[in-house]
Design an enzyme around this catalytic site. Structure first.
Site, mmCIF file in Angstrom:
data_model
loop_
_atom_site.group_PDB
_atom_site.id
_atom_site.type_symbol
_atom_site.label_atom_id
_atom_site.label_comp_id
_atom_site.label_asym_id
_atom_site.label_seq_id
_atom_site.Cartn_x
_atom_site.Cartn_y
_atom_site.Cartn_z
ATOM 1 N N MET A 15 0.793 -1.210 0.000
ATOM 2 C CA MET A 15 0.000 0.000 0.000
ATOM 3 C C MET A 15 0.839 1.279 0.000
ATOM 4 O O MET A 15 0.296 2.344 -0.257
ATOM 5 C CB MET A 15 -0.879 0.004 1.234
ATOM 6 C CG MET A 15 -2.146 0.771 1.070
ATOM 7 S SD MET A 15 -3.096 0.475 2.551
ATOM 8 C CE MET A 15 -1.822 0.695 3.814
ATOM 9 N N PRO A 16 2.141 1.145 0.300
ATOM 10 C CA PRO A 16 2.924 2.385 0.282
ATOM 11 C C PRO A 16 2.989 2.945 -1.126
ATOM 12 O O PRO A 16 2.708 2.242 -2.106
ATOM 13 C CB PRO A 16 4.328 1.942 0.710
ATOM 14 C CG PRO A 16 4.180 0.565 1.235
ATOM 15 C CD PRO A 16 2.980 -0.029 0.597
ATOM 16 N N TYR A 17 3.373 4.204 -1.178
ATOM 17 C CA TYR A 17 3.508 4.912 -2.450
ATOM 18 C C TYR A 17 4.894 5.537 -2.473
ATOM 19 O O TYR A 17 5.308 6.184 -1.508
ATOM 20 C CB TYR A 17 2.423 5.985 -2.533
ATOM 21 C CG TYR A 17 2.595 6.931 -3.691
ATOM 22 C CD1 TYR A 17 2.177 6.573 -4.962
ATOM 23 C CD2 TYR A 17 3.181 8.174 -3.504
ATOM 24 C CE1 TYR A 17 2.342 7.442 -6.029
ATOM 25 C CE2 TYR A 17 3.350 9.038 -4.567
ATOM 26 C CZ TYR A 17 2.933 8.672 -5.829
ATOM 27 O OH TYR A 17 3.099 9.524 -6.882
#
Lengths: 69, 69, 69, 69, 69, 69
Positions: free
Chosen positions: A1-3
């Site tokens: 989910m990180p960006y």
């Protein structure tokens, strides 16, 4: 989910090099923070050297000065 | 006054579709948070599929794999 | 896979309102561009009014002026 | 070490004008916050008018309306 | 000179883990693109789970559902 | 209509200094590119020194080393 967002100057990075950045950043987040790689998003922005400055100087100018040395 | 940034892959979004995103995001902020639409700014970044990764894979590669199925 | 970033001033948006922004932006991208909602990422940044300017004025000051009217 | 990002519409800013933005932002951070100009990074994003909205309207449309006046 | 921005949910990343992200991203850019590590800037944004959505759902809700399983 | 984002370390910038950044960036865009100040948006992100790296080093560490000199 990180960006993850990379901003680099547009100076000929190949598709393979960009794929390595994407894999590398995704692996890094998994190794350090145990982030699920499946939902890690990586976006690479390639910026014209006319549009990037450091030290108050445009990168286009810095590259020209270096080439002249 | 809010600022909205969409990042999508560059895969043929039309001017009309982008106008819908702009209207839609502006309406959403007015409806949910009563934000003044007049000063809502929306910026859409279209990113080459070579420059976007998910799950450690470049989108260009994912699209090719899907097409081959 | 799209990425949406909202920047709003920190002025009391509730968790439910932020959830509506997240749902709304995800729906918008599905409706307009047929984007898969499962991998749509939305990030909301709430910014102190001291750190936001419009028209050359800090929002904190604008709010105070409006309240005084 | 600060990082500054300008987003402007792509409407013909020249290399010299972009250099002025880079110098100006670097000077501003040094004058106001005593930031070391050597490590100040400035990135300018020029965005197509089709991809920029304000007040729920696409800038391309706003420009056409103004030209018609 | 490259700029890297990580956005992760605020869920207890330690200072040491964040230092590893910074070192890792800087090394990655040097290894893949021969970028000078001295001027590589890395910024980590930690975002409240109420302010992050995926699949139209707020992360706070997803975490609660997982904990209940 | 332009959008400017400053990222600086959170090290005590005052409200007045942040107001100067906002005015300064808005003036700069008007002077150089004739941008309408009324719709220029400026957002300042103040980032914890633990979350900012340069040269592969966390700023917190760099500040401690400088203080020890």
């Amino acid at each position: 989910m990180p960006y993850v967002n990379f901003k680099i100057t547009r100076e000929g990075a190949t598709a393979e090099q960009k794929a390595e950045l994407i894999r590398g950043a995704t692996d890094l987040l998994q190794r350090v923070l145990n982030k699920n790689p499946k939902t890690t998003v990586v976006v690479i922005d390639e910026v014209e050297t006319d549009n990037w400055g450091i030290g108050g100087e445009v990168v286009t100018t810095l590259r020209r000065q270096n080439a002249a040395k």
